[in-house]
Write an enzyme that holds these catalytic residues in place. Sequence first.
Site, PDB file in Angstrom:
ATOM      1  N   SER A 289       0.809  -1.224   0.000  1.00 44.58           N
ATOM      2  CA  SER A 289       0.000   0.000   0.000  1.00 44.58           C
ATOM      3  C   SER A 289       0.839   1.271   0.000  1.00 44.58           C
ATOM      4  O   SER A 289       0.480   2.252  -0.661  1.00 44.58           O
ATOM      5  CB  SER A 289      -0.939   0.002   1.214  1.00 44.58           C
ATOM      6  OG  SER A 289      -1.711  -1.165   1.274  1.00 44.58           O
TER       7      SER A 289
ATOM      8  N   HIS B 129       0.256   4.972   4.468  1.00 45.90           N
ATOM      9  CA  HIS B 129      -0.435   5.343   3.229  1.00 45.90           C
ATOM     10  C   HIS B 129      -0.238   6.822   2.920  1.00 45.90           C
ATOM     11  O   HIS B 129       0.161   7.196   1.809  1.00 45.90           O
ATOM     12  CB  HIS B 129      -1.934   5.050   3.357  1.00 45.90           C
ATOM     13  CG  HIS B 129      -2.254   3.598   3.472  1.00 45.90           C
ATOM     14  ND1 HIS B 129      -3.531   3.134   3.688  1.00 45.90           N
ATOM     15  CD2 HIS B 129      -1.462   2.499   3.393  1.00 45.90           C
ATOM     16  CE1 HIS B 129      -3.524   1.822   3.732  1.00 45.90           C
ATOM     17  NE2 HIS B 129      -2.270   1.407   3.570  1.00 45.90           N
TER      18      HIS B 129
END
Length: 247
Positions: free
Chosen positions: A130, A196
């Site tokens: 991610s 993220h």
Amino acid sequence: MLPIRDHNPSGRTPYVVYALMAANILIFLSYVGILNDAPLINRFFFDWALIPARTADGFAPETLISSMFLHGGWMHLAGNMLFLWIFGDNMEDEMGHVPFLIFYLVSGVGASLLHVLASPSSTVPLVGASGAIAGVMGGYLLLFPKARVDILLILIIYFRVFSIPAFVMLGVWLGMQFLGGIGSNPDEGGVAYWAHAGGFFVGLILCIPLWLRRGGVAYWDRTHGHPPHPEHEYRFSTSRIPKVPRK
């Protein structure tokens, strides 16, 4: 809201994106059989996942890379590969194959280090692509802010696909990471929100030299934020399923 594709065709075959997707899938298949065996999977993640407390103490630096190719389940893997498929080909097209690979790995390492800074004493393993993919999304936002992205909206029994500008979709996604990060405790596991968000900004910053070579603000003026080539048009055909009359 789930992105399913963009309208930004790539001018070259994204070999690196294909290779990264294949590597992630094959590595996941190599250990999926022990996911439900707690002692084995915990040992496996201890060896190859990123554990912030160990990284902060200078141990196992190789896990900054290896953790990017591990996933905690099928949905985790599928979601990451979908985002890499949608946004990665255009970034590889703009950068070239080898520079894109370096960009991807550096974004992932940067995201992991920011996660460590957010929780340096955590012993919860960090896995997933991610952070690196968030970097790809950050670069995409800088280069193609108004490229159209098709979103699948699901509201209980209501399904609809519609197009929105990339900056809206990516902006909403980034906002959700900040909100999630503020309301979560990295020491308790769950979604690595700060990885993220960190990966997103690392990727955006890394793409600034490329954006400047394209002309910077003048590039946006020329393209109006859209891709510098014709966007792909998708046509929706009428379903062949016959309608059943109701009395």
